[in-house]
Write a protein that holds these residues in place. Structure first.
Motif, PDB file in Angstrom:
ATOM      1  N   UNK A   1       8.064 -89.210 -75.587  1.00 35.87           N
ATOM      2  CA  UNK A   1       7.391 -89.195 -74.281  1.00 35.87           C
ATOM      3  C   UNK A   1       8.098 -88.269 -73.293  1.00 35.87           C
ATOM      4  N   UNK A   2       9.401 -88.222 -73.349  1.00 39.23           N
ATOM      5  CA  UNK A   2      10.179 -87.349 -72.474  1.00 39.23           C
ATOM      6  C   UNK A   2       9.832 -85.880 -72.743  1.00 39.23           C
ATOM      7  N   UNK A   3       9.772 -85.495 -73.999  1.00 42.63           N
ATOM      8  CA  UNK A   3       9.453 -84.115 -74.370  1.00 42.63           C
ATOM      9  C   UNK A   3       8.003 -83.797 -74.030  1.00 42.63           C
ATOM     10  N   UNK A   4       7.105 -84.729 -74.289  1.00 42.20           N
ATOM     11  CA  UNK A   4       5.693 -84.512 -73.948  1.00 42.20           C
ATOM     12  C   UNK A   4       5.529 -84.286 -72.455  1.00 42.20           C
ATOM     13  N   UNK A   5       6.232 -85.060 -71.659  1.00 43.00           N
ATOM     14  CA  UNK A   5       6.147 -84.881 -70.207  1.00 43.00           C
ATOM     15  C   UNK A   5       6.685 -83.510 -69.811  1.00 43.00           C
ATOM     16  N   UNK A   6       7.818 -83.103 -70.368  1.00 45.75           N
ATOM     17  CA  UNK A   6       8.365 -81.774 -70.087  1.00 45.75           C
ATOM     18  C   UNK A   6       7.351 -80.687 -70.407  1.00 45.75           C
ATOM     19  N   UNK A   7       6.690 -80.801 -71.539  1.00 44.62           N
ATOM     20  CA  UNK A   7       5.742 -79.770 -71.985  1.00 44.62           C
ATOM     21  C   UNK A   7       4.564 -79.594 -71.036  1.00 44.62           C
ATOM     22  N   UNK A   8       4.214 -80.618 -70.275  1.00 44.20           N
ATOM     23  CA  UNK A   8       3.069 -80.502 -69.372  1.00 44.20           C
ATOM     24  C   UNK A   8       3.426 -79.824 -68.056  1.00 44.20           C
ATOM     25  N   UNK A   9       4.730 -79.690 -67.769  1.00 45.92           N
ATOM     26  CA  UNK A   9       5.142 -79.066 -66.522  1.00 45.92           C
ATOM     27  C   UNK A   9       5.274 -80.029 -65.356  1.00 45.92           C
ATOM     28  N   UNK A  10       5.252 -81.306 -65.628  1.00 45.70           N
ATOM     29  CA  UNK A  10       5.442 -82.293 -64.563  1.00 45.70           C
ATOM     30  C   UNK A  10       6.928 -82.329 -64.198  1.00 45.70           C
ATOM     31  N   UNK A  11       7.262 -82.393 -62.903  1.00 48.25           N
ATOM     32  CA  UNK A  11       8.681 -82.488 -62.536  1.00 48.25           C
ATOM     33  C   UNK A  11       9.284 -83.793 -63.060  1.00 48.25           C
ATOM     34  N   UNK A  12      10.455 -83.682 -63.655  1.00 50.80           N
ATOM     35  CA  UNK A  12      11.123 -84.845 -64.226  1.00 50.80           C
ATOM     36  C   UNK A  12      12.237 -85.343 -63.326  1.00 50.80           C
ATOM     37  N   UNK A  13      12.350 -86.648 -63.261  1.00 53.30           N
ATOM     38  CA  UNK A  13      13.485 -87.309 -62.641  1.00 53.30           C
ATOM     39  C   UNK A  13      14.040 -88.214 -63.732  1.00 53.30           C
ATOM     40  N   UNK A  14      15.255 -87.915 -64.198  1.00 53.42           N
ATOM     41  CA  UNK A  14      15.827 -88.689 -65.296  1.00 53.42           C
ATOM     42  C   UNK A  14      17.097 -89.393 -64.851  1.00 53.42           C
ATOM     43  N   UNK A  15      17.356 -90.505 -65.498  1.00 48.95           N
ATOM     44  CA  UNK A  15      18.589 -91.235 -65.246  1.00 48.95           C
ATOM     45  C   UNK A  15      19.717 -90.581 -66.032  1.00 48.95           C
TER      46      UNK A  15
ATOM     47  N   UNK B   1       6.131 -77.864 -58.243  1.00 47.11           N
ATOM     48  CA  UNK B   1       5.490 -76.963 -59.203  1.00 47.11           C
ATOM     49  C   UNK B   1       6.520 -76.039 -59.848  1.00 47.11           C
ATOM     50  N   UNK B   2       7.423 -75.496 -59.066  1.00 48.53           N
ATOM     51  CA  UNK B   2       8.452 -74.586 -59.577  1.00 48.53           C
ATOM     52  C   UNK B   2       9.382 -75.317 -60.545  1.00 48.53           C
ATOM     53  N   UNK B   3       9.856 -76.483 -60.144  1.00 49.44           N
ATOM     54  CA  UNK B   3      10.762 -77.253 -60.992  1.00 49.44           C
ATOM     55  C   UNK B   3      10.051 -77.706 -62.260  1.00 49.44           C
ATOM     56  N   UNK B   4       8.805 -78.126 -62.138  1.00 50.64           N
ATOM     57  CA  UNK B   4       8.032 -78.523 -63.311  1.00 50.64           C
ATOM     58  C   UNK B   4       7.845 -77.375 -64.294  1.00 50.64           C
ATOM     59  N   UNK B   5       7.585 -76.185 -63.781  1.00 52.81           N
ATOM     60  CA  UNK B   5       7.396 -75.023 -64.656  1.00 52.81           C
ATOM     61  C   UNK B   5       8.704 -74.644 -65.350  1.00 52.81           C
ATOM     62  N   UNK B   6       9.813 -74.736 -64.637  1.00 52.43           N
ATOM     63  CA  UNK B   6      11.109 -74.464 -65.271  1.00 52.43           C
ATOM     64  C   UNK B   6      11.393 -75.473 -66.381  1.00 52.43           C
ATOM     65  N   UNK B   7      11.047 -76.728 -66.141  1.00 54.50           N
ATOM     66  CA  UNK B   7      11.205 -77.759 -67.170  1.00 54.50           C
ATOM     67  C   UNK B   7      10.332 -77.466 -68.373  1.00 54.50           C
ATOM     68  N   UNK B   8       9.108 -77.023 -68.117  1.00 53.04           N
ATOM     69  CA  UNK B   8       8.194 -76.676 -69.214  1.00 53.04           C
ATOM     70  C   UNK B   8       8.756 -75.533 -70.044  1.00 53.04           C
ATOM     71  N   UNK B   9       9.293 -74.515 -69.394  1.00 51.32           N
ATOM     72  CA  UNK B   9       9.882 -73.391 -70.119  1.00 51.32           C
ATOM     73  C   UNK B   9      11.061 -73.847 -70.972  1.00 51.32           C
ATOM     74  N   UNK B  10      11.882 -74.749 -70.433  1.00 53.77           N
ATOM     75  CA  UNK B  10      13.013 -75.300 -71.192  1.00 53.77           C
ATOM     76  C   UNK B  10      12.507 -76.062 -72.407  1.00 53.77           C
ATOM     77  N   UNK B  11      11.454 -76.832 -72.222  1.00 61.33           N
ATOM     78  CA  UNK B  11      10.882 -77.600 -73.335  1.00 61.33           C
ATOM     79  C   UNK B  11      10.361 -76.674 -74.425  1.00 61.33           C
ATOM     80  N   UNK B  12       9.709 -75.599 -74.029  1.00 58.39           N
ATOM     81  CA  UNK B  12       9.183 -74.643 -75.016  1.00 58.39           C
ATOM     82  C   UNK B  12      10.342 -73.977 -75.764  1.00 58.39           C
ATOM     83  N   UNK B  13      11.393 -73.608 -75.034  1.00 56.84           N
ATOM     84  CA  UNK B  13      12.568 -73.009 -75.682  1.00 56.84           C
ATOM     85  C   UNK B  13      13.183 -73.947 -76.709  1.00 56.84           C
ATOM     86  N   UNK B  14      13.288 -75.215 -76.371  1.00 59.23           N
ATOM     87  CA  UNK B  14      13.976 -76.180 -77.223  1.00 59.23           C
ATOM     88  C   UNK B  14      13.081 -76.831 -78.275  1.00 59.23           C
TER      89      UNK B  14
END
Length: 140
Positions: free
Chosen positions: A37-51, A103-116
């Motif tokens: 679920x964490x990776x799926x959320x990253x892939x959509x570009x939603x901003x993540x707040x993680x513990x 939006x910017x942070x979400x897109x950066x997260x999405x790019x990281x998810x695609x890389x990984x």
């Protein structure tokens, strides 16, 4: 679908709900602290707040070190890594009040998810794994 969901939804609907959401809060789960679920959320570009690991520590899990969410998300760049609940609340409020930053942070997260975790990376890992006869091979 709005508000809270207490059950399963179809995969395509889940992706849509994530895309339309303003923030995704991830604090691990039991028994596995690192879930799809964490990776799926990253892939959509939603901003993540993680513990952080510190928040998610569990006496039953102390012998294991498999919570990687706070290592994948770069704080303030591709999401937020929070050390306590107050920080989590502040990050969530920030993302809700500042859609452009979200939006910017979400897109950066999405790019990281695609890389990984993108298809090309996974295909290369499988190719290397099969060529080496099942030995673990890093693609980094």
């Amino acid at each position: 679908i709005g508000g809270f969901n207490g059950g399963e939804i179809p995969y395509e609907m889940m992706k849509q709900v994530l895309r339309e959401s303003r923030v995704y809060v991830y604090a691990g789960s039991w028994p596995a602290s690192y879930t799809l679920s964490f990776i799926e959320a990253l892939m959509t570009g939603i901003p993540l707040v993680v513990a952080s690991k510190r928040i998610t520590q569990n006496a039953d899990l102390e012998q294991f070190d498999f919570y990687e969410a706070d290592e994948i998300v770069k704080n303030e760049e591709s999401g937020f890594v929070c050390e306590n609940v107050i920080q989590m609340r502040n990050c969530i409020e920030r993302m809700l009040k500042d859609p452009e930053s979200a939006k910017i942070i979400g897109e950066r997260g999405r790019q990281k998810a695609i890389e990984e975790f993108g298809k090309e990376k996974i295909k290369l890992q499988w190719k290397n794994f099969l060529e080496k006869g099942g030995e673990h091979v890093s693609t980094n």
